[in-house]
Write a protein that holds these residues in place. Structure first.
Motif, PDB file in Angstrom:
ATOM      1  N   LEU A  42       5.559   3.363  -1.767  1.00  0.00           N
ATOM      2  CA  LEU A  42       5.136   3.603  -3.148  1.00  0.00           C
ATOM      3  C   LEU A  42       3.699   4.101  -3.200  1.00  0.00           C
ATOM      4  O   LEU A  42       3.361   4.990  -3.998  1.00  0.00           O
ATOM      5  N   PHE A  43       2.852   3.550  -2.358  1.00  0.00           N
ATOM      6  CA  PHE A  43       1.449   3.965  -2.320  1.00  0.00           C
ATOM      7  C   PHE A  43       1.332   5.427  -1.920  1.00  0.00           C
ATOM      8  O   PHE A  43       0.559   6.192  -2.515  1.00  0.00           O
ATOM      9  N   ARG A  44       2.089   5.825  -0.905  1.00  0.00           N
ATOM     10  CA  ARG A  44       2.057   7.212  -0.459  1.00  0.00           C
ATOM     11  C   ARG A  44       2.634   8.160  -1.502  1.00  0.00           C
ATOM     12  O   ARG A  44       2.291   9.353  -1.523  1.00  0.00           O
ATOM     13  N   SER A  45       3.490   7.627  -2.372  1.00  0.00           N
ATOM     14  CA  SER A  45       4.020   8.435  -3.483  1.00  0.00           C
ATOM     15  C   SER A  45       3.111   8.391  -4.707  1.00  0.00           C
ATOM     16  O   SER A  45       3.500   8.880  -5.769  1.00  0.00           O
ATOM     17  N   ARG A  46       1.943   7.780  -4.530  1.00  0.00           N
ATOM     18  CA  ARG A  46       0.924   7.673  -5.585  1.00  0.00           C
ATOM     19  C   ARG A  46       1.377   6.803  -6.761  1.00  0.00           C
ATOM     20  O   ARG A  46       0.863   6.918  -7.879  1.00  0.00           O
ATOM     21  N   LEU A  47       2.319   5.923  -6.511  1.00  0.00           N
ATOM     22  CA  LEU A  47       2.723   4.936  -7.512  1.00  0.00           C
ATOM     23  C   LEU A  47       1.912   3.663  -7.254  1.00  0.00           C
ATOM     24  O   LEU A  47       2.420   2.629  -6.835  1.00  0.00           O
ATOM     25  N   PHE A  48       0.624   3.775  -7.491  1.00  0.00           N
ATOM     26  CA  PHE A  48      -0.319   2.739  -7.061  1.00  0.00           C
ATOM     27  C   PHE A  48      -0.081   1.402  -7.752  1.00  0.00           C
ATOM     28  O   PHE A  48      -0.194   0.351  -7.125  1.00  0.00           O
ATOM     29  N   PHE A  49       0.238   1.426  -9.047  1.00  0.00           N
ATOM     30  CA  PHE A  49       0.421   0.162  -9.767  1.00  0.00           C
ATOM     31  C   PHE A  49       1.593  -0.624  -9.189  1.00  0.00           C
ATOM     32  O   PHE A  49       1.494  -1.830  -8.933  1.00  0.00           O
ATOM     33  N   PHE A  50       2.720   0.054  -8.970  1.00  0.00           N
ATOM     34  CA  PHE A  50       3.901  -0.642  -8.453  1.00  0.00           C
ATOM     35  C   PHE A  50       3.673  -1.102  -7.011  1.00  0.00           C
ATOM     36  O   PHE A  50       4.165  -2.165  -6.606  1.00  0.00           O
ATOM     37  N   ALA A  51       2.934  -0.298  -6.255  1.00  0.00           N
ATOM     38  CA  ALA A  51       2.594  -0.721  -4.894  1.00  0.00           C
ATOM     39  C   ALA A  51       1.761  -1.994  -4.920  1.00  0.00           C
ATOM     40  O   ALA A  51       2.003  -2.936  -4.153  1.00  0.00           O
ATOM     41  N   ARG A  52       0.805  -2.042  -5.809  1.00  0.00           N
ATOM     42  CA  ARG A  52      -0.033  -3.229  -5.940  1.00  0.00           C
ATOM     43  C   ARG A  52       0.756  -4.422  -6.452  1.00  0.00           C
ATOM     44  O   ARG A  52       0.503  -5.565  -6.063  1.00  0.00           O
ATOM     45  N   LEU A  53       1.708  -4.177  -7.321  1.00  0.00           N
ATOM     46  CA  LEU A  53       2.526  -5.263  -7.853  1.00  0.00           C
ATOM     47  C   LEU A  53       3.328  -5.928  -6.740  1.00  0.00           C
ATOM     48  O   LEU A  53       3.368  -7.159  -6.626  1.00  0.00           O
ATOM     49  N   ILE A  54       3.945  -5.114  -5.890  1.00  0.00           N
ATOM     50  CA  ILE A  54       4.691  -5.675  -4.767  1.00  0.00           C
ATOM     51  C   ILE A  54       3.753  -6.384  -3.807  1.00  0.00           C
ATOM     52  O   ILE A  54       4.066  -7.465  -3.279  1.00  0.00           O
ATOM     53  N   ASN A  55       2.593  -5.803  -3.572  1.00  0.00           N
ATOM     54  CA  ASN A  55       1.587  -6.444  -2.722  1.00  0.00           C
ATOM     55  C   ASN A  55       1.197  -7.811  -3.266  1.00  0.00           C
ATOM     56  O   ASN A  55       1.077  -8.796  -2.515  1.00  0.00           O
ATOM     57  N   HIS A  56       1.020  -7.889  -4.586  1.00  0.00           N
ATOM     58  CA  HIS A  56       0.628  -9.163  -5.207  1.00  0.00           C
ATOM     59  C   HIS A  56       1.726 -10.206  -5.039  1.00  0.00           C
ATOM     60  O   HIS A  56       1.452 -11.358  -4.667  1.00  0.00           O
ATOM     61  N   HIS A  67      -2.954  -4.681   2.237  1.00  0.00           N
ATOM     62  CA  HIS A  67      -3.122  -3.620   1.231  1.00  0.00           C
ATOM     63  C   HIS A  67      -2.031  -2.563   1.419  1.00  0.00           C
ATOM     64  O   HIS A  67      -1.708  -2.195   2.555  1.00  0.00           O
ATOM     65  N   PRO A  68      -1.454  -2.066   0.332  1.00  0.00           N
ATOM     66  CA  PRO A  68      -0.387  -1.058   0.460  1.00  0.00           C
ATOM     67  C   PRO A  68      -0.804   0.195   1.215  1.00  0.00           C
ATOM     68  O   PRO A  68       0.049   0.912   1.749  1.00  0.00           O
ATOM     69  N   GLY A  69      -2.095   0.477   1.275  1.00  0.00           N
ATOM     70  CA  GLY A  69      -2.550   1.675   1.964  1.00  0.00           C
ATOM     71  C   GLY A  69      -2.653   1.531   3.467  1.00  0.00           C
ATOM     72  O   GLY A  69      -2.792   2.543   4.177  1.00  0.00           O
ATOM     73  N   ALA A  70      -2.587   0.314   3.987  1.00  0.00           N
ATOM     74  CA  ALA A  70      -2.721   0.107   5.430  1.00  0.00           C
ATOM     75  C   ALA A  70      -1.554   0.742   6.172  1.00  0.00           C
ATOM     76  O   ALA A  70      -0.407   0.717   5.706  1.00  0.00           O
ATOM     77  N   THR A  71      -1.846   1.308   7.347  1.00  0.00           N
ATOM     78  CA  THR A  71      -0.827   1.952   8.176  1.00  0.00           C
ATOM     79  C   THR A  71      -0.491   1.044   9.354  1.00  0.00           C
ATOM     80  O   THR A  71      -1.393   0.663  10.117  1.00  0.00           O
ATOM     81  N   ILE A  72       0.785   0.701   9.492  1.00  0.00           N
ATOM     82  CA  ILE A  72       1.204  -0.286  10.492  1.00  0.00           C
ATOM     83  C   ILE A  72       2.336   0.291  11.333  1.00  0.00           C
ATOM     84  O   ILE A  72       3.304   0.843  10.806  1.00  0.00           O
ATOM     85  N   GLY A  73       2.221   0.128  12.665  1.00  0.00           N
ATOM     86  CA  GLY A  73       3.214   0.651  13.591  1.00  0.00           C
ATOM     87  C   GLY A  73       4.391  -0.272  13.790  1.00  0.00           C
ATOM     88  O   GLY A  73       4.664  -1.173  12.983  1.00  0.00           O
TER      89      GLY A  73
END
Length: 232
Positions: A42-56, A67-73
């Motif tokens: 969602l973060f990569r799709s620029r749906l920042f609010f929904f990404a943050r909601l799931i993160n919360h 954080h939704p922006g973190a990149t994990i292997g």
């Protein structure tokens, strides 16, 4: 399904506690990573609010804040919770993090947002309570000891301990294993210099004991015998 099984097996290989894959499915770190995968898309799709909601929601349920922006292997494993991972953090494959770790950011000197969180390369292990701060790079197969504070780049294969973290000078090849629980060797002291110091102190203690024994024997030889009782 095969990817999930491989992921669960990678955790079983690193954690002696679970008796089956089913137990691993209850781990908060597994669920935190699952919800992060959703939030990251969602973060990569620029749906920042929904990404943050799931993160919360994930943070509330798992006590892990990624954080939704973190990149994990692949095969990332958080053993227990209370971990914080910042927005620009990059985590490679087969990385293990124990409880209470922070991959935190530092304020850019130019005041502009950018890479401000750590990069953790493949097969690194981060011990309990460690704080890795700023856009530093932790090299492949590096081990960060419990409660260490890392603010500079860590070479490949290095073992770091202390505040501010310093290398133990133990080469990774010395402990050439695919995975080492808790990040550092347990049977011997981490630093060769520390082991040499212990041996030196033990040698000095042995010499002091010999000297005390010799002085005690010499003193006993010098003392006059007590006069015997005489009859009247």
């Amino acid at each position: 399904m095969n990817n999930l099984i491989r992921y669960l097996d990678s955790i079983v290989a690193r954690d002696p506690a679970p008796r089956s894959r089913w137990e691993v499915l209850l781990y908060p770190g597994v669920w935190a990573l699952f919800w992060h995968r959703v939030a990251h898309r969602l973060f990569r799709s620029r749906l920042f609010f929904f990404a943050r909601l799931i993160n919360h929601l994930s943070r509330v349920l798992t006590a892990i804040d990624i954080h939704p922006g973190a990149t994990i292997g692949k095969n990332f494993f958080i053993d227990h919770g209370f971990t914080v991972i910042g927005e620009t953090a990059v985590i490679g494959d087969n990385v293990t993090i124990y409880q209470g770790v922070t991959l935190g950011g530092t304020n850019p000197t130019n005041g502009q947002p950018g890479k401000r969180h750590p990069t953790i390369e493949d097969n690194a292990i981060i011990g309990s309570g460690a704080q890795i701060l700023g856009p530093v790079v932790v090299g492949r197969r590096a081990r960060i000891g419990a409660s260490a504070v890392v603010t500079e780049n860590v070479p490949e294969g290095a073992t770091m301990v202390g505040v501010k973290a310093r290398s133990t000078l133990v080469a990774a090849e010395t402990w050439a294993k695919e995975f080492m629980p808790y990040g550092t060797p347990c049977k011997e002291p981490c630093e060769p210099s520390g082991l040499a110091r212990v041996e030196q102190l033990e040698s000095e203690l042995s010499r002091l004991r010999d000297q005390v024994a010799q002085l005690s024997a010499h003193r006993s030889a010098q003392e006059p015998e007590s006069p015997g009782m005489t009859g009247t």
